[in-house]
Motif scaffolding. Structure first.
Motif, PDB file in Angstrom:
ATOM      1  N   PRO A 150     -14.546   6.454   5.084  1.00  0.00           N
ATOM      2  CA  PRO A 150     -13.362   6.919   5.816  1.00  0.00           C
ATOM      3  C   PRO A 150     -13.282   6.311   7.213  1.00  0.00           C
ATOM      4  O   PRO A 150     -14.276   6.234   7.927  1.00  0.00           O
ATOM      5  CB  PRO A 150     -13.576   8.437   5.894  1.00  0.00           C
ATOM      6  CG  PRO A 150     -14.494   8.751   4.771  1.00  0.00           C
ATOM      7  CD  PRO A 150     -15.397   7.573   4.639  1.00  0.00           C
ATOM      8  N   VAL A 151     -12.073   5.890   7.583  1.00  0.00           N
ATOM      9  CA  VAL A 151     -11.819   5.379   8.923  1.00  0.00           C
ATOM     10  C   VAL A 151     -10.571   6.070   9.462  1.00  0.00           C
ATOM     11  O   VAL A 151      -9.676   6.449   8.712  1.00  0.00           O
ATOM     12  CB  VAL A 151     -11.629   3.845   8.947  1.00  0.00           C
ATOM     13  CG1 VAL A 151     -12.897   3.136   8.547  1.00  0.00           C
ATOM     14  CG2 VAL A 151     -10.478   3.420   8.046  1.00  0.00           C
ATOM     15  N   LEU A 152     -10.523   6.207  10.758  1.00  0.00           N
ATOM     16  CA  LEU A 152      -9.407   6.865  11.424  1.00  0.00           C
ATOM     17  C   LEU A 152      -8.532   5.820  12.085  1.00  0.00           C
ATOM     18  O   LEU A 152      -9.042   4.882  12.713  1.00  0.00           O
ATOM     19  CB  LEU A 152      -9.929   7.847  12.473  1.00  0.00           C
ATOM     20  CG  LEU A 152      -8.957   8.945  12.878  1.00  0.00           C
ATOM     21  CD1 LEU A 152      -8.986  10.052  11.831  1.00  0.00           C
ATOM     22  CD2 LEU A 152      -9.354   9.523  14.230  1.00  0.00           C
ATOM     23  N   LEU A 153      -7.207   5.995  11.963  1.00  0.00           N
ATOM     24  CA  LEU A 153      -6.256   5.064  12.562  1.00  0.00           C
ATOM     25  C   LEU A 153      -5.356   5.817  13.530  1.00  0.00           C
ATOM     26  O   LEU A 153      -4.924   6.931  13.260  1.00  0.00           O
ATOM     27  CB  LEU A 153      -5.420   4.385  11.485  1.00  0.00           C
ATOM     28  CG  LEU A 153      -4.298   3.446  11.973  1.00  0.00           C
ATOM     29  CD1 LEU A 153      -4.225   2.203  11.092  1.00  0.00           C
ATOM     30  CD2 LEU A 153      -2.937   4.152  11.972  1.00  0.00           C
ATOM     31  N   PHE A 154      -5.070   5.181  14.670  1.00  0.00           N
ATOM     32  CA  PHE A 154      -4.130   5.731  15.646  1.00  0.00           C
ATOM     33  C   PHE A 154      -3.277   4.590  16.174  1.00  0.00           C
ATOM     34  O   PHE A 154      -3.758   3.471  16.355  1.00  0.00           O
ATOM     35  CB  PHE A 154      -4.865   6.388  16.815  1.00  0.00           C
ATOM     36  CG  PHE A 154      -3.951   6.819  17.922  1.00  0.00           C
ATOM     37  CD1 PHE A 154      -3.321   8.053  17.877  1.00  0.00           C
ATOM     38  CD2 PHE A 154      -3.675   5.976  18.990  1.00  0.00           C
ATOM     39  CE1 PHE A 154      -2.451   8.450  18.883  1.00  0.00           C
ATOM     40  CE2 PHE A 154      -2.806   6.357  20.003  1.00  0.00           C
ATOM     41  CZ  PHE A 154      -2.188   7.597  19.950  1.00  0.00           C
ATOM     42  N   GLY A 155      -1.997   4.877  16.435  1.00  0.00           N
ATOM     43  CA  GLY A 155      -1.139   3.858  17.025  1.00  0.00           C
ATOM     44  C   GLY A 155       0.288   4.317  17.148  1.00  0.00           C
ATOM     45  O   GLY A 155       0.606   5.503  17.019  1.00  0.00           O
ATOM     46  N   VAL A 215      -5.939   8.563   8.061  1.00  0.00           N
ATOM     47  CA  VAL A 215      -7.267   8.324   7.510  1.00  0.00           C
ATOM     48  C   VAL A 215      -7.113   7.405   6.313  1.00  0.00           C
ATOM     49  O   VAL A 215      -6.211   7.588   5.490  1.00  0.00           O
ATOM     50  CB  VAL A 215      -7.949   9.635   7.076  1.00  0.00           C
ATOM     51  CG1 VAL A 215      -9.301   9.352   6.413  1.00  0.00           C
ATOM     52  CG2 VAL A 215      -8.128  10.573   8.264  1.00  0.00           C
ATOM     53  N   ALA A 216      -7.945   6.397   6.231  1.00  0.00           N
ATOM     54  CA  ALA A 216      -7.986   5.513   5.066  1.00  0.00           C
ATOM     55  C   ALA A 216      -9.437   5.323   4.668  1.00  0.00           C
ATOM     56  O   ALA A 216     -10.360   5.652   5.428  1.00  0.00           O
ATOM     57  CB  ALA A 216      -7.328   4.168   5.370  1.00  0.00           C
ATOM     58  N   GLU A 217      -9.647   4.792   3.489  1.00  0.00           N
ATOM     59  CA  GLU A 217     -11.008   4.588   2.998  1.00  0.00           C
ATOM     60  C   GLU A 217     -11.307   3.099   2.919  1.00  0.00           C
ATOM     61  O   GLU A 217     -10.611   2.348   2.233  1.00  0.00           O
ATOM     62  CB  GLU A 217     -11.193   5.240   1.630  1.00  0.00           C
ATOM     63  CG  GLU A 217     -12.627   5.156   1.134  1.00  0.00           C
ATOM     64  CD  GLU A 217     -12.833   5.930  -0.159  1.00  0.00           C
ATOM     65  OE1 GLU A 217     -13.991   6.033  -0.601  1.00  0.00           O
ATOM     66  OE2 GLU A 217     -11.852   6.428  -0.711  1.00  0.00           O
ATOM     67  N   ASP A 218     -12.339   2.686   3.645  1.00  0.00           N
ATOM     68  CA  ASP A 218     -12.796   1.305   3.582  1.00  0.00           C
ATOM     69  C   ASP A 218     -13.855   1.190   2.485  1.00  0.00           C
ATOM     70  O   ASP A 218     -14.662   2.104   2.291  1.00  0.00           O
ATOM     71  CB  ASP A 218     -13.386   0.896   4.937  1.00  0.00           C
ATOM     72  CG  ASP A 218     -13.838  -0.544   4.944  1.00  0.00           C
ATOM     73  OD1 ASP A 218     -12.971  -1.437   4.991  1.00  0.00           O
ATOM     74  OD2 ASP A 218     -15.065  -0.792   4.891  1.00  0.00           O
ATOM     75  N   ALA A 237       0.850  -1.192   0.000  1.00  0.00           N
ATOM     76  CA  ALA A 237       0.000   0.000   0.000  1.00  0.00           C
ATOM     77  C   ALA A 237       0.876   1.229   0.000  1.00  0.00           C
ATOM     78  O   ALA A 237       1.992   1.221   0.518  1.00  0.00           O
ATOM     79  CB  ALA A 237      -0.918   0.002   1.214  1.00  0.00           C
ATOM     80  N   ALA A 238       0.351   2.304  -0.595  1.00  0.00           N
ATOM     81  CA  ALA A 238       1.138   3.518  -0.722  1.00  0.00           C
ATOM     82  C   ALA A 238       1.290   4.245   0.596  1.00  0.00           C
ATOM     83  O   ALA A 238       2.240   4.981   0.793  1.00  0.00           O
ATOM     84  CB  ALA A 238       0.497   4.447  -1.754  1.00  0.00           C
ATOM     85  N   SER A 239       0.344   4.080   1.514  1.00  0.00           N
ATOM     86  CA  SER A 239       0.446   4.744   2.811  1.00  0.00           C
ATOM     87  C   SER A 239       0.390   3.709   3.918  1.00  0.00           C
ATOM     88  O   SER A 239      -0.189   2.638   3.765  1.00  0.00           O
ATOM     89  CB  SER A 239      -0.682   5.763   2.997  1.00  0.00           C
ATOM     90  OG  SER A 239      -1.904   5.105   3.234  1.00  0.00           O
ATOM     91  N   HIS A 240       1.030   4.044   5.049  1.00  0.00           N
ATOM     92  CA  HIS A 240       0.986   3.135   6.198  1.00  0.00           C
ATOM     93  C   HIS A 240      -0.452   2.907   6.637  1.00  0.00           C
ATOM     94  O   HIS A 240      -0.845   1.794   6.987  1.00  0.00           O
ATOM     95  CB  HIS A 240       1.784   3.726   7.361  1.00  0.00           C
ATOM     96  CG  HIS A 240       3.241   3.880   7.076  1.00  0.00           C
ATOM     97  ND1 HIS A 240       4.072   2.813   6.828  1.00  0.00           N
ATOM     98  CD2 HIS A 240       4.021   4.991   7.006  1.00  0.00           C
ATOM     99  CE1 HIS A 240       5.311   3.261   6.626  1.00  0.00           C
ATOM    100  NE2 HIS A 240       5.295   4.573   6.726  1.00  0.00           N
ATOM    101  N   THR A 241      -1.233   3.968   6.649  1.00  0.00           N
ATOM    102  CA  THR A 241      -2.602   3.863   7.137  1.00  0.00           C
ATOM    103  C   THR A 241      -3.395   2.855   6.329  1.00  0.00           C
ATOM    104  O   THR A 241      -4.103   2.016   6.862  1.00  0.00           O
ATOM    105  CB  THR A 241      -3.292   5.233   7.081  1.00  0.00           C
ATOM    106  OG1 THR A 241      -2.505   6.175   7.805  1.00  0.00           O
ATOM    107  CG2 THR A 241      -4.679   5.166   7.677  1.00  0.00           C
TER     108      THR A 241
END
Length: 887
Positions: free
Chosen positions: A607-612, A599-602, A254-258
Motif C-alpha cells: 500500500p502507498v498513499l497519494l496526495f495532490g 491509496v493504491a497497491e504497489d 486504471a479504474a481509479s485515479h490513484t
C-alpha cells in the motif's frame, strides 16, 4: 533478514574454485587467476572432477578431495551440477558459495522444481549462504579477495558497490580504477536467490571499513526486509541508489485515479526518501556520487559559493544549482569587502565569484581564503578554465594545501582536457572531488544536499501532542466483510461513505435513492441545491458517462436530471446496470481547493498513499506525491509540501490558508485505513475540498481484494503495534504500558533530563547531562520490525522504558532498562522487562543479552530473579544473558 555466515562470504579464510580447467577461456581458471593476482593470503584450492594442473596449481578431483572445508566456494560449473555441489560442500562444512553461472531457472526434471530451488534446498540444512546465481562474483580488495571473473582488480577504499547487473559492475570497476577510487566491497548479486540487497546492506552497515554504499537496483524482492536494512544502514553512512526501469512501458488505463497516478517508480522514490537514501537518475550520476562520497568533508549546510575564472562557467553552475533546488550563498557585506580587497575592480561583486580570466595564482588562493572563512558559506565549488596566463598545475599546487584541510566541503571542476589533467590529478590525490563540467559538479553538491535533507528527516521529532486518529476500524471491517460476502469488488458510494465515516473523514451529507421519486424526496430532506450522481457497479468515473448533475435547485430539476442521466448512461455505457442514485448536499465553498487523497497497491512495496491536486483534471495536472504508510504528522506535512498545490494551501495574495490541522488529520486517517484494512486495494477521495473551514470529502471510490491466507502484512514498514498497549496498575497508581512512538521525543527528553547523574551513568555507562536530539530521534523512531521499546506512562510523563534491538537474524536481542527515580523499587522495572521478554519470545528471538555496571545492584537482582545468568567482564561490567528458546 540475515547476515548469518556473510563473514564467510566476504571475509573467508580459505577459498575453493570448483570447475577449473586448462581449456581456453575457462571460467574457473579466470577466477583462480583473479584470486591469486588479488593477493588473497589464505589457501586457494582448484577443483575439477578431471584432476589436472592449471597455472602451476594442482586441481583436486572433487569436493571430497579437499584437505579441509573451504570457508568460501566459487562454483563455475554447469547449472545442473550446482545443487549436488552445494550439498557436498555443505556436508563438508563450507558456509558460503558464489554461483556464477546462469540457467538455474530450468527444472531439475520435467514438472519438478527449478535447479535454483534445488540449490536452496541443498544449502538450507547446512546454513550455507549463496551469492548469485548469474553474477560476476565479489571483490574485497582490503583482504585481496577477487572471487569473480571481472576483468581486473579493484583498488582498496571505503566505498561499497552492490549491483544486480554484472555488466554495470565491470564498467564501474573499470571507471573507478581510472579515477583512483577504491572499494571496501564490490558485490554482484545476480539473481539474488539467497543473498539479496537487505542481507548485504545489513552486513555493510556495521562494517567499519565501509564509509558509503552505492547500489544499482533493478528490482526489490522483499520490500520490508529491504526497507529495514536500508533505514538501519542509512543512519550510519550514505546510501546512494540508481534504479533501472524509471519509465513505465506505456500508459495503462486504471479504474481509479490513484492507481493511475502512483506509478511504481514514484513509489520507489518514496521508499528511497523514507529510508534516508539518496537517489540519482543515471549511471553517470552514480559515478559522480562515488567520487563525491569518496572525498566528502564535514557538512555545514546547503549554501554554496562558486568561484571561477570564467563568467560563463559560473552562470552554468548557478543555473544548474537553481534548477536542482539548491541554494546559492548570499555573500555578506564583510565578505564582499574582503573580496574587493584582493580582486580587481571588474570582478563579479557577487556569487558566483568571477575572479576574471587573467587571474594569477595569488588571486585564486586569496579569494578562496575569504570564502572558506565566510560564515554565510557552507561549501565551495572551485572552477577553472585553462588559460595561457598560468598553467593549471601551478594553480592546483598552490590551492591544494588550502583546500585539503578546509573546514567545509569543497568540490572542483577543471574544465578542459589534457591541459588540466595534471591539476585534476593533484586535486584527486589530495582527496578533493573533481568533475569535468559545472553541471556535474553541481549535481555532486546536490547529492550531498539530498543526503543531508533525508538524514534530517530521519531525525525529526514530531509534535508531542500529536495523537493517532480515533477510528472505528471494526465498523469499517464489517462494511468490507459484507461486500466481499456478496462477491463485490467495488463498494458503492454509500458503503464507501460508511468506511470513511468510520475513520472520521468528514463527508458531505449524502442519501441513497433507489429511483427518481426517492431521489426527489431525499433532495427535499437535504435541502437545495443538491448534486445527483448515478449508482452503477460498472460506472466508476461517473462524469465520463454524464452520471453527475450539479447545482440542482428544485425537485423538478432533480427529476429531469435523473431521467436524462439514465438515458446518457444507456447510450454511452449500455452494459452498465443502474441501481439508483445518490443525492448530496452541494458544498457551498467557492474558495476551497480540490485535492485528491488515495491509496493504491504497489506490486513490491504494498500500500502507498497519494496526495495532490484533485478534481476532474487530476490526470492532466499530474500534481501529486506519494509516501509509504504508516505516516505521522511530520511525514504528512512533508508529503503535502512536495506537491505544487502544497504551498498554495498556506494562503497567498490575500487568500486564506486551509485548516492545516484538519488536512493533516484527514491524510493521517487514510494512512491508518491503509494499515488497518488488509482488504483495501484502491481508494480515491476526489475531490477532497480544503479551505479555512476544514476539509470535506465529496466523492470516494474503494476497491477491495481478498487477502491470501498466510500472506502476512503487505506494508513495507511495520506500523505502530497498538495491540501491544495495556494498562498497568502498581499500588494505587494506574499507568499505561505501550510501545514508544515518534511523537514521544519530548517526553523522552524530559525523562532523561529528570534522571539523576547516577541513574544516567548506570544507564549509559558514562556521566551525561543530556541526550542529543539526534539520539532522541533514534530512540523514538524505531523500526518495529527489528526493535521494540516499551514505555510506561504516568499520565503524560514517561516513568520508565525497556528497549531491545534484535540482530537481523532475530537470534539475539540486546536490552536496556531505565526507571525514573521516583518509580524505582516499586515493581515498574520488573513489569517493563517482563513485557519486553514476553514480546521477544512471541517473535521467536532466541536469546536476550545486556550489560550493566557492577555497582548496579538493582539491575543485577532483577536479572537474576528472571533467570538471567550474570558474568563479570574484563571491562568492569557484568554480562547478562537469558535464553528464550532452544537452539
Amino acid at each position: 533478514m540475515s547476515v548469518r555466515h556473510l563473514d564467510s562470504l566476504f571475509a573467508p579464510r580459505s577459498v575453493a574454485v570448483v570447475g577449473v580447467s586448462a581449456s581456453p577461456g575457462n571460467l574457473g581458471a579466470i577466477v583462480l587467476r583473479n584470486l591469486r593476482a588479488g593477493g588473497f593470503a589464505g589457501p586457494v584450492w582448484a577443483v575439477n572432477r578431471r584432476a589436472t594442473e592449471v597455472d602451476g596449481v594442482p586441481v583436486l578431483a572433487g569436493v571430497d578431495a579437499l584437505p579441509e572445508a573451504p570457508e568460501l566456494a566459487v562454483l563455475c560449473t554447469p547449472a545442473a551440477t550446482v545443487p549436488g555441489l552445494v550439498e557436498a560442500l555443505g556436508r563438508k562444512g563450507t558456509r558460503a558459495a558464489i554461483v556464477l553461472g546462469a540457467g538455474m531457472q530450468a527444472p531439475v526434471e520435467p514438472g519438478g522444481p527449478t535447479l535454483e530451488q534445488a540449490m536452496l534446498d541443498a544449502a538450507r540444512p547446512h546454513l550455507l549462504r549463496v551469492l548469485g546465481p548469474n553474477c560476476i562474483g565479489a571483490l574485497v580488495p582490503g583482504i585481496g579477495l577477487n572471487a569473480s571473473f571481472a576483468p581486473g582488480q579493484a583498488q582498496a577504499g571505503q566505498l561499497a558497490f552492490v549491483t544486480q547487473s554484472g555488466a554495470l559492475a565491470t564498467a564501474m570497476l573499470d571507471w573507478a580504477n581510472a579515477q583512483g577510487i577504491g572499494f571496501s566491497h564490490f558485490v554482484s548479486l545476480g539473481d539474488s536467490a539467497d543473498v539479496d540487497f537487505g542481507d548485504v546492506l545489513d552486513y555493510l552497515a556495521s562494517d567499519s571499513g565501509t564509509r558509503a554504499i552505492l547500489l544499482y537496483v533493478e528490482s526489490v524482492k522483499h520490500a520490508r526486509k529491504f526497507m529495514s536494512a536500508a533505514r538501519a544502514a542509512a543512519r550510519n553512512k550514505p546510501l546512494i541508489v540508481v534504479k533501472a526501469g524509471r519509465a513505465p512501458e506505456g500508459a495503462r488505463a486504471a479504474a481509479s485515479h490513484t492507481r493511475a497516478l502512483a506509478g511504481s517508480d514514484a513509489v520507489f522514490d518514496a521508499a528511497v526518501r523514507r529510508a534516508g537514501m539518496v537517489r540519482v537518475d543515471t549511471l553517470g550520476a552514480l559515478f559522480d556520487a562515488a567520487q563525491t562520497l569518496a572525498h566528502v568533508r564535514r557538512w555545514r549546510g546547503e549554501r554554496l559559493a562558486i568561484i571561477t575564472n570564467g563568467g560563463g562557467a559560473g552562470v552554468l553552475a548557478a543555473d544548474a544549482l537553481a534548477l536542482g533546488g539548491g541554494q546559492l550563498a548570499s555573500l555578506g557585506e564583510e565578505t564582499l569587502a574582503k573580496l574587493d580587497a584582493v580582486l580587481p575592480a571588474n570582478w563579479s561583486h557577487g556569487n558566483p565569484v568571477d575572479i576574471v580570466g587573467d587571474a594569477p595564482v595569488e588571486r585564486y588562493t586569496q579569494a578562496l581564503s575569504v570564502l572558506l572563512q565566510a560564515d554565510e558559506v557552507d561549501g565551495v565549488l572551485f572552477m577553472h578554465a585553462p588559460t595561457a596566463i598560468v598553467p593549471a598545475a601551478r594553480i592546483a599546487e598552490a590551492c591544494v594545501p588550502l583546500l585539503r584541510d578546509a573546514p567545509r566541503p569543497v568540490l572542483s571542476s577543471w574544465l578542459g582536457g589534457s591541459s588540466v589533467e595534471e591539476a585534476r590529478a593533484a586535486f584527486s590525490a589530495a582527496g578533493l572531488a573533481s568533475y569535468t563540467t559545472p553541471e556535474r559538479a553541481v549535481d555532486g553538491w546536490l547529492q550531498l544536499v539530498q543526503y543531508h535533507r533525508h538524514q534530517a528527516a530521519l531525525l525529526q521529532l514530531p509534535d508531542a501532542q500529536a495523537r493517532l486518529p480515533a477510528v472505528d476500524a471494526r465498523a469499517a471491517r464489517e462494511v468490507v466483510r459484507q461486500a466481499l460476502a456478496r462477491g463485490r469488488e467495488w463498494l458503492d458510494e454509500t458503503e464507501a461513505r460508511q468506511v470513511l465515516e468510520a475513520y472520521g473523514v468528514p463527508m458531505v451529507q449524502t442519501r441513497r435513492a433507489r429511483d427518481v421519486e426517492e431521489a426527489v424526496a431525499a433532495a427535499s430532506d437535504i435541502g437545495y441545491p443538491v448534486a445527483l450522481k448515478i449508482l452503477s457497479p460498472q460506472v466508476l468515473h461517473k462524469s465520463d458517462v454524464g452520471g453527475v448533475a450539479l447545482h440542482l435547485g428544485s425537485g423538478e430539476e432533480v427529476r429531469v436530471a435523473a431521467v436524462r442521466m439514465r438515458q446518457r448512461v444507456a447510450r454511452l455505457s449500455p452494459q452498465a446496470s443502474v441501481t439508483g442514485f445518490t443525492v448530496q448536499a452541494m458544498a457551498q465553498r467557492p474558495r476551497a481547493h480540490e485535492l485528491i487523497v488515495g491509496v493504491a497497491e504497489d506490486a513490491v512495496f504494498g500500500p502507498v498513499l497519494l496526495f495532490g491536486a484533485g478534481g476532474t483534471a487530476v490526470e492532466v495536472r499530474k500534481d501529486r506525491a506519494v509516501a509509504l504508510p504508516p505516516l505521522n504528522e511530520a511525514l504528512v506535512r512533508d508529503l503535502v509540501a512536495r506537491t505544487q498545490v502544497g504551498p498554495l494551501l498556506a494562503g497567498y495574495r490575500g487568500e486564506p490558508g486551509v485548516d492545516q490541522g484538519a488536512l493533516v488529520q484527514a491524510v493521517l486517517r487514510v494512512s491508518q485505513m491503509a494499515c488497518d484494512l488488509a482488504e483495501l486495494a484502491e481508494l480515491d477521495i476526489n475531490p477532497l475540498l480544503a479551505d479555512a473551514q476544514g476539509v470535506l470529502a465529496l466523492d470516494a471510490r474503494i476497491r477491495l481484494r481478498r487477502p491470501v491466507a498466510g500472506e502476512g502484512s503487505r506494508l513495507a514498514l511495520r506500523p505502530y503495534p497498538s495491540e501491544l498497549e495495556q494498562p498497568l496498575v502498581l499500588g494505587d497508581r494506574r499507568l499505561t504500558l505501550r510501545p514508544i512512538r515518534p511523537e514521544d521525543g519530548t517526553r523522552l527528553q524530559a525523562f532523561y533530563a529528570e534522571a539523576t547523574p547516577a541513574d544516567m551513568r548506570l544507564r549509559f555507562f558514562l556521566a551525561r547531562r543530556e541526550v542529543p536530539r539526534s539520539e532522541l530521534a533514534r530512540y523514538c523512531q524505531i523500526d518495529y520490525e527489528r526493535e521494540m521499546t516499551f514505555v510506561a506512562l504516568d499520565g503524560d510523563r514517561i516513568a520508565g522504558e525497556a528497549r531491545a534491538i534484535c540482530d537481523p537474524d532475530n537470534e539475539v536481542a540486546e536490552f536496556a532498562v531505565q526507571v525514573a527515580s521516583d518509580w524505582q523499587k516499586r515493581g515498574l522495572g520488573r513489569a517493563l522487562l517482563e513485557k519486553l521478554l514476553a514480546y521477544l519470545r512471541s517473535r521467536g528471538t532466541r536469546a536476550v543479552k545486556g550489560e550493566c555496571l557492577q555497582e548496579n545492584g538493582g539491575m543485577l537482582a532483577l536479572a537474576r530473579s528472571l533467570g538471567f545468568t550474570t558474568r563479570p567482564t574484563p571491562e568492569g561490567t557484568v554480562s547478562l544473558q537469558l535464553p528464550l528458546r532452544a537452539g
